[in-house]
Design an enzyme around this catalytic site. Structure first.
Site, PDB file in Angstrom:
ATOM      1  N   LEU A 155      -7.252  -4.931   6.954  1.00 53.24           N
ATOM      2  CA  LEU A 155      -6.954  -6.049   6.056  1.00 53.24           C
ATOM      3  C   LEU A 155      -7.413  -5.801   4.618  1.00 53.24           C
ATOM      4  CD1 LEU A 155      -7.620  -9.402   7.953  1.00 53.24           C
ATOM      5  CD2 LEU A 155      -5.451  -8.514   7.105  1.00 53.24           C
ATOM      6  N   GLU A 202       1.039 -13.457  12.290  1.00 54.92           N
ATOM      7  CA  GLU A 202       1.491 -12.255  12.987  1.00 54.92           C
ATOM      8  C   GLU A 202       1.372 -11.073  12.025  1.00 54.92           C
ATOM      9  OE1 GLU A 202       2.413 -12.115  16.171  1.00 54.92           O
ATOM     10  OE2 GLU A 202       1.972 -14.254  16.348  1.00 54.92           O
ATOM     11  N   HIS A 226       2.653   3.536  -8.970  1.00 49.17           N
ATOM     12  CA  HIS A 226       2.426   2.122  -9.290  1.00 49.17           C
ATOM     13  C   HIS A 226       3.612   1.532 -10.058  1.00 49.17           C
ATOM     14  CE1 HIS A 226      -1.436   2.415  -7.563  1.00 49.17           C
ATOM     15  NE2 HIS A 226      -2.002   3.108  -8.528  1.00 49.17           N
ATOM     16  N   LEU A 249      12.103 -19.418  -4.674  1.00 54.90           N
ATOM     17  CA  LEU A 249      10.984 -18.709  -4.029  1.00 54.90           C
ATOM     18  C   LEU A 249       9.653 -18.980  -4.758  1.00 54.90           C
ATOM     19  CD1 LEU A 249      10.487 -16.317  -1.829  1.00 54.90           C
ATOM     20  CD2 LEU A 249      10.199 -14.922  -3.879  1.00 54.90           C
ATOM     21  N   ARG A 273       0.227   7.738  -2.487  1.00 55.93           N
ATOM     22  CA  ARG A 273       0.764   8.785  -1.592  1.00 55.93           C
ATOM     23  C   ARG A 273       2.244   9.022  -1.838  1.00 55.93           C
ATOM     24  NH1 ARG A 273      -1.689   6.010   3.546  1.00 55.93           N
ATOM     25  NH2 ARG A 273      -2.054   4.414   1.966  1.00 55.93           N
ATOM     26  N   TRP A 274       2.967   7.948  -2.135  1.00 53.59           N
ATOM     27  CA  TRP A 274       4.404   8.059  -2.446  1.00 53.59           C
ATOM     28  C   TRP A 274       4.591   9.002  -3.633  1.00 53.59           C
ATOM     29  CZ3 TRP A 274       7.347   7.021  -6.776  1.00 53.59           C
ATOM     30  CH2 TRP A 274       8.722   6.867  -6.598  1.00 53.59           C
ATOM     31  N   TRP A 324     -11.498  -1.930  -8.553  1.00 47.25           N
ATOM     32  CA  TRP A 324     -12.170  -1.525  -9.794  1.00 47.25           C
ATOM     33  C   TRP A 324     -12.880  -0.186  -9.617  1.00 47.25           C
ATOM     34  CZ3 TRP A 324     -10.713  -4.345 -13.799  1.00 47.25           C
ATOM     35  CH2 TRP A 324     -10.380  -5.690 -13.607  1.00 47.25           C
ATOM     36  N   ASP A 334       0.835  -1.215   0.000  1.00 45.74           N
ATOM     37  CA  ASP A 334       0.000   0.000   0.000  1.00 45.74           C
ATOM     38  C   ASP A 334       0.867   1.262   0.000  1.00 45.74           C
ATOM     39  OD1 ASP A 334      -2.380   1.353  -0.078  1.00 45.74           O
ATOM     40  OD2 ASP A 334      -2.815   1.149   2.062  1.00 45.74           O
ATOM     41  N   GLY A 335       0.286   2.350  -0.506  1.00 43.85           N
ATOM     42  CA  GLY A 335       0.942   3.657  -0.413  1.00 43.85           C
ATOM     43  C   GLY A 335       1.606   4.141  -1.694  1.00 43.85           C
ATOM     44  N   ASN A 336       1.371   3.456  -2.803  1.00 43.04           N
ATOM     45  CA  ASN A 336       1.969   3.910  -4.069  1.00 43.04           C
ATOM     46  C   ASN A 336       1.493   5.320  -4.432  1.00 43.04           C
ATOM     47  OD1 ASN A 336       3.088   1.393  -4.285  1.00 43.04           O
ATOM     48  ND2 ASN A 336       1.711   0.671  -5.904  1.00 43.04           N
TER      49      ASN A 336
HETATM   50  C1  IPE Z   1      -5.416  -2.781  -0.609  1.00 40.41           C
HETATM   51  O1  IPE Z   1      -5.065  -1.450  -0.708  1.00 40.41           O
HETATM   52  C2  IPE Z   1      -5.316  -3.451  -1.939  1.00 40.41           C
HETATM   53  C3  IPE Z   1      -3.965  -3.584  -2.496  1.00 40.41           C
HETATM   54  C4  IPE Z   1      -2.848  -3.239  -1.934  1.00 40.41           C
HETATM   55  C5  IPE Z   1      -3.906  -4.182  -3.803  1.00 40.41           C
HETATM   56  P1  IPE Z   1      -6.157  -0.285  -0.889  1.00 40.41           P
HETATM   57  O2  IPE Z   1      -5.392   0.975  -0.910  1.00 40.41           O
HETATM   58  O3  IPE Z   1      -7.011  -0.565  -2.046  1.00 40.41           O
HETATM   59  O4  IPE Z   1      -7.018  -0.438   0.438  1.00 40.41           O
HETATM   60  P2  IPE Z   1      -8.002   0.610   1.135  1.00 40.41           P
HETATM   61  O5  IPE Z   1      -8.959   1.062   0.095  1.00 40.41           O
HETATM   62  O6  IPE Z   1      -7.173   1.728   1.658  1.00 40.41           O
HETATM   63  O7  IPE Z   1      -8.630  -0.176   2.243  1.00 40.41           O
HETATM   64  C1  IPE Z   2      -1.334   0.313  -3.468  1.00 38.73           C
HETATM   65  O1  IPE Z   2      -1.164   1.686  -3.448  1.00 38.73           O
HETATM   66  C2  IPE Z   2      -1.559  -0.215  -4.870  1.00 38.73           C
HETATM   67  C3  IPE Z   2      -2.915  -0.711  -5.112  1.00 38.73           C
HETATM   68  C4  IPE Z   2      -3.903  -0.708  -4.258  1.00 38.73           C
HETATM   69  C5  IPE Z   2      -3.193  -1.219  -6.439  1.00 38.73           C
HETATM   70  P1  IPE Z   2      -2.375   2.687  -3.459  1.00 38.73           P
HETATM   71  O2  IPE Z   2      -2.684   3.016  -4.862  1.00 38.73           O
HETATM   72  O3  IPE Z   2      -3.497   2.187  -2.656  1.00 38.73           O
HETATM   73  O4  IPE Z   2      -1.714   3.948  -2.767  1.00 38.73           O
HETATM   74  P2  IPE Z   2      -2.436   4.939  -1.741  1.00 38.73           P
HETATM   75  O5  IPE Z   2      -2.966   4.106  -0.625  1.00 38.73           O
HETATM   76  O6  IPE Z   2      -3.502   5.642  -2.501  1.00 38.73           O
HETATM   77  O7  IPE Z   2      -1.322   5.847  -1.304  1.00 38.73           O
HETATM   78 MG    MG Z   3      -4.040   2.370  -0.719  1.00 40.28          MG
END
Ligand code: IPE
Ligand code: IPE
Ligand code: MG
Length: 237
Positions: free
Chosen positions: A192, A204, A34, A128, A21-22, A66, A17-19
């Site tokens: 989750l 964990e 991404h 792996l 915002r990064w 989606w 997560d966080g692409n």
């Molecule tokens: C969860 O991240 C899905 C993936 C990392 C692929 P999201 O960014 O979609 O989750 P929410 O919407 O913050 O819960």
């Molecule tokens: C995770 O990064 C990648 C996917 C969910 C596909 P996000 O796109 O959710 O990045 P944030 O959470 O908006 O920073």
């Molecule tokens: Mg996200």
């Protein structure tokens, strides 16, 4: 083998997560995040193997993703495409076995073909085991598993069917893969988001504020160190 290497998690599940915002922090479009995030998967696979981890499951696209803009969804699908082709040549060299989980049936035909190719050509690799979750949702996976059990029972004339935990496990997309020992979520969110709810029952959890594109070897080591110091009791006193 030391006590520590014995306790290295066999299977690590990651919510990347966080692409977005990064990218935003750097004045870039979300899609640039991404691209950076996709590049990081390969590095983390290598680092995981060096640490003694055998399986890594990456959450790449959820059944809820989606809901994002057409542009963003399109970019993610394009990245899966490029990545699958680009990585195909390397997995043989790295001896990586690749599997996919999620409802792949709705993906485009070319993507499905690439996925099938990648699974087939890597199935005998002994390094792996990398698992990519695409169009994955835990609830959707459980529903599909139960429907599969029902369909098979109907075919064999058994009704009503007595469902066991083992039957559910065996009909999930992750059948045959041990449950994750450690679940890592990057970028600060403490949830989750429909990820592996059945399989993570006794795993964990490790949360970090680091965004996925910045999650490097050192960050993985920190997570594994935290895991090694946990006491997994499984209900015992
Ligand atoms: C969860 O991240 C899905 C993936 C990392 C692929 P999201 O960014 O979609 O989750 P929410 O919407 O913050 O819960
Ligand atoms: C995770 O990064 C990648 C996917 C969910 C596909 P996000 O796109 O959710 O990045 P944030 O959470 O908006 O920073
Ligand atoms: Mg996200």
């Amino acid at each position: 083998m030391t006590e520590d290497t014995k306790k290295v998690p066999e299977h690590v599940a990651i919510i990347m997560d966080g692409n977005g915002r990064w990218a935003k922090k750097r004045g870039l479009p979300r899609t640039a995040g991404h691209t950076a995030g996709a590049k990081n998967v390969e590095k983390v696979c290598r680092a995981a193997w060096e640490l003694g981890i055998k399986y890594v499951t990456f959450y790449a696209f959820s059944t809820e993703n989606w809901k994002r803009s057409e542009e963003e969804v399109g970019k993610l699908m394009q990245l899966f495409r490029e990545y699958l082709v680009g990585y195909l040549s390397k997995i043989a060299k790295d001896n990586i076995k690749v599997s996919f989980i999620g409802n792949l049936s709705v993906l485009s035909d070319d993507l499905k073909e690439k996925i099938a190719n990648m699974e087939e050509s890597s199935k005998d690799n002994t390094g792996l085991h990398m698992i990519l979750a695409i169009n994955y949702g835990s609830r959707d996976e459980i529903v599909r598993a139960v429907n599969r059990i029902n369909e098979r029972a109907a075919q064999s004339g058994e009704s009503p069917v007595r469902v066991t935990e083992q039957m559910i496990s065996d009909n999930l997309d992750t059948a045959g893969i041990p449950d994750p020992d450690l679940m890592i979520r990057t970028s600060g969110e403490l949830r989750l988001s429909n990820y592996l709810m059945w399989q993570l029952s006794y795993s964990e959890f490790y949360f970090t504020d680091t965004a996925w594109p910045d999650f490097d070897t050192n960050e993985l080591k920190k997570a594994v160190d935290a895991y090694v110091n946990r006491d997994r009791r499984y209900g015992k006193a």
